[in-house]
Design a protein around this motif. Structure first.
Motif, PDB file in Angstrom:
ATOM      1  N   GLU A 104      17.018   3.799  -8.620  1.00  0.00           N
ATOM      2  CA  GLU A 104      17.309   2.722  -7.659  1.00  0.00           C
ATOM      3  C   GLU A 104      17.528   3.281  -6.263  1.00  0.00           C
ATOM      4  N   GLU A 105      17.003   2.573  -5.276  1.00  0.00           N
ATOM      5  CA  GLU A 105      17.183   2.871  -3.853  1.00  0.00           C
ATOM      6  C   GLU A 105      17.010   4.355  -3.528  1.00  0.00           C
ATOM      7  N   PRO A 106      15.838   4.933  -3.786  1.00  0.00           N
ATOM      8  CA  PRO A 106      15.658   6.346  -3.441  1.00  0.00           C
ATOM      9  C   PRO A 106      15.679   6.591  -1.936  1.00  0.00           C
ATOM     10  N   THR A 107      15.192   5.610  -1.153  1.00  0.00           N
ATOM     11  CA  THR A 107      15.050   5.841   0.290  1.00  0.00           C
ATOM     12  C   THR A 107      15.420   4.576   1.061  1.00  0.00           C
ATOM     13  N   SER A 108      15.063   4.536   2.339  1.00  0.00           N
ATOM     14  CA  SER A 108      15.448   3.407   3.190  1.00  0.00           C
ATOM     15  C   SER A 108      15.012   2.069   2.593  1.00  0.00           C
ATOM     16  N   PRO A 109      15.890   1.082   2.613  1.00  0.00           N
ATOM     17  CA  PRO A 109      15.512  -0.226   2.068  1.00  0.00           C
ATOM     18  C   PRO A 109      14.413  -0.920   2.864  1.00  0.00           C
ATOM     19  N   ASP A 110      14.157  -0.446   4.090  1.00  0.00           N
ATOM     20  CA  ASP A 110      13.101  -1.043   4.915  1.00  0.00           C
ATOM     21  C   ASP A 110      11.733  -0.407   4.679  1.00  0.00           C
ATOM     22  N   ASP A 111      11.689   0.712   3.949  1.00  0.00           N
ATOM     23  CA  ASP A 111      10.454   1.488   3.848  1.00  0.00           C
ATOM     24  C   ASP A 111       9.612   1.021   2.659  1.00  0.00           C
ATOM     25  N   VAL A 112       8.874  -0.045   2.888  1.00  0.00           N
ATOM     26  CA  VAL A 112       8.055  -0.627   1.813  1.00  0.00           C
ATOM     27  C   VAL A 112       6.997   0.369   1.346  1.00  0.00           C
ATOM     28  N   VAL A 161       4.732   4.926  -2.304  1.00  0.00           N
ATOM     29  CA  VAL A 161       4.358   6.333  -2.503  1.00  0.00           C
ATOM     30  C   VAL A 161       5.254   6.974  -3.568  1.00  0.00           C
ATOM     31  N   ILE A 162       6.547   6.702  -3.493  1.00  0.00           N
ATOM     32  CA  ILE A 162       7.485   7.259  -4.486  1.00  0.00           C
ATOM     33  C   ILE A 162       7.125   6.749  -5.878  1.00  0.00           C
ATOM     34  N   ARG A 163       6.867   5.460  -5.967  1.00  0.00           N
ATOM     35  CA  ARG A 163       6.548   4.876  -7.285  1.00  0.00           C
ATOM     36  C   ARG A 163       5.337   5.567  -7.902  1.00  0.00           C
ATOM     37  N   ARG A 164       4.286   5.761  -7.098  1.00  0.00           N
ATOM     38  CA  ARG A 164       3.094   6.433  -7.629  1.00  0.00           C
ATOM     39  C   ARG A 164       3.400   7.892  -7.977  1.00  0.00           C
TER      40      ARG A 164
END
Ligand code: MG
Length: 439
Positions: free
Chosen positions: A279-287, A292-295
């Motif tokens: 959950e919430e690895p990085t900025s909540p604004d960084d869609v 990229v993280i998910r992939r």
């Protein structure tokens, strides 16, 4: 007897309520080391003979709660003097009148402190409407027709992802089984998960003890805060996994700690512990960063949402296939109305919702949205098992909540809220709500 036909809203009161939760590190995580759980509390008073009121709040973690309360008070000119009947009959128009104030809108638009204040006042109006109708908020939503629910939503900025016709189709498809699902909720409850063992400031011994207790209490998912030190994280995951066994789910939450590349590097190391979601690895604004993280860490599931500022960012998260699941938060966006838009988009994009809560009163609020979602939107028991409500039941926080009906999510399944309006509402006196930090 209630006579809202002539009653008007006479006051919008605000209270700055704070609890010294940082003393025992309750709520501590990688980015919020010493939170003092707080609420900017809103009371809508009316001159209705029954004493009808509405209650809402914004959750904060201490400093700035006074700013948040002032933002709530800045909405008085849009609320005080309005007829109760007009407000409760058209909560969609009421919410839009707040988000569309031509001057206050400059402070967002539809994000940040002002938008959260609007959410508190909108939620207070929902509380007032539910009390007027003699129902809990979840039941007020569940009993609405698909057309009434569509009328609640501001579709501006989201029709490229969800049109009113599509929303109506989702709601109509869910309508036939409503009565059975309400009966199922009343008999089975709604599953919850807990972060109570996993606050970052807790010792290894406390983590293991509370993890064992959570399983004993019936929870089937626990969550650990991570992100300060990878060796510590891996050790804590091992301790937690040993305490809960192989079948209870273990999630991790970095609370926006990393850059995109670091998120991938760090999260890959959790693979041996079979993480349910990150959950919430990085900025909540960084869609795009979330995509990229998910992939980069697939098949590990990625989520965000508790700091997602509005329906527009949620829309982009869905469109970019940036998340596997989301957290909604009852007091982050513009109240019930905007959360209904988010829940409907999640249904269309087939993204599960694991609502965020944990702070003072948030568990109590969000359970109503989760249950309304199950009854009127998502509509299947399979989803109900997948969709869990976050419950943070650190004893210290729970002892100090100014609630009339505390969230009863200590075990799984949870019990159903039965009081009118939101569960956290109570008639507040300034003296008892002004609990100052004694640090
Ligand atoms: Mg979180």
């Amino acid at each position: 007897m209630t006579n809202p036909g002539v009653a008007v809203i006479t006051a919008l009161e605000t209270y700055d309520i704070r609890f010294p939760t940082s003393r025992e590190m309750d709520g501590s995580d990688a980015m919020n080391a010493d939170p003092d759980y707080s609420a900017a509390y809103v009371v809508l008073r009316t001159d209705d003979a029954s004493g009808l009121c509405g209650y809402g709040f914004v959750f904060t973690i201490g400093r700035g709660n006074d700013v948040q309360a002032l933002a709530c008070a800045a909405l008085r000119h849009l609320v005080v003097g309005r007829h109760v009947a007009e407000v409760v009959a058209d909560l969609g128009a009421f919410a839009r009148s707040l988000t569309n104030d031509s001057q206050l809108r400059w402070l967002g638009p539809e994000k940040g402190v002002m938008h959260m204040a609007i959410g508190a006042v909108v939620n207070a109006a929902w509380d007032m409407a539910a009390r007027h109708r003699g129902k809990p908020v979840w039941r007020l939503i569940a009993d609405m027709s698909p057309e009434q629910i569509v009328d609640l939503i501001d579709f501006r900025y989201i029709t490229d992802a969800l049109t009113p016709a599509e929303a109506l189709a989702i709601l109509r498809a869910a309508a036939p089984g409503k009565a059975e699902r309400i009966a199922a909720l009343n008999s089975l409850g709604y599953p919850a998960y807990t972060t109570s063992p996993g606050w970052l400031g807790y010792s290894d011994e406390k983590l293991a003890r509370l993890a064992r207790r959570a399983v004993k209490d019936g929870f089937r998912t626990i969550k650990l805060e991570v992100g300060l030190n990878i060796e510590d994280d891996l050790r804590r995951c091992r301790i937690a996994r040993e305490a809960i066994g192989p079948t209870v789910a273990l999630a991790v939450d970095a609370n926006q700690r990393w850059n995109v590349e670091a998120s991938i590097d760090w999260l890959k190391q959790f693979a041996p512990y079979n993480v349910a979601w990150a959950e919430e690895p990085t900025s909540p604004d960084d869609v795009l960063g979330h995509a990229v993280i998910r992939r980069g860490v697939a098949p590990m599931r990625i989520s965000t949402g508790e700091h997602t500022q509005n329906r527009v960012i949620f829309k982009q998260l869905f469109q970019a296939q940036a998340v596997d699941l989301i957290q909604i938060d009852a007091a982050r966006v513009g109240g019930v109305n905007e959360n209904l838009a988010i829940l409907l988009m999640a249904a269309k994009f087939n993204v599960p919702v694991f609502p965020h809560a944990g702070g003072v009163g948030l568990c109590e609020l969000v359970q109503h949205l989760a249950m309304a979602d199950f009854v009127a939107i998502s509509g299947s028991m399979e989803d109900a098992r997948r969709r869990r409500i976050f419950c943070a039941n650190a004893a210290r926080i729970r002892r100090t909540l100014p609630l009339s009906e505390r969230c009863r999510l200590d075990s799984n399944p949870s019990l159903m809220p039965t009081r009118l309006g939101w569960s956290p509402a109570r008639d507040c006196k300034a003296r008892e709500l002004t609990i100052l930090l004694a640090k």
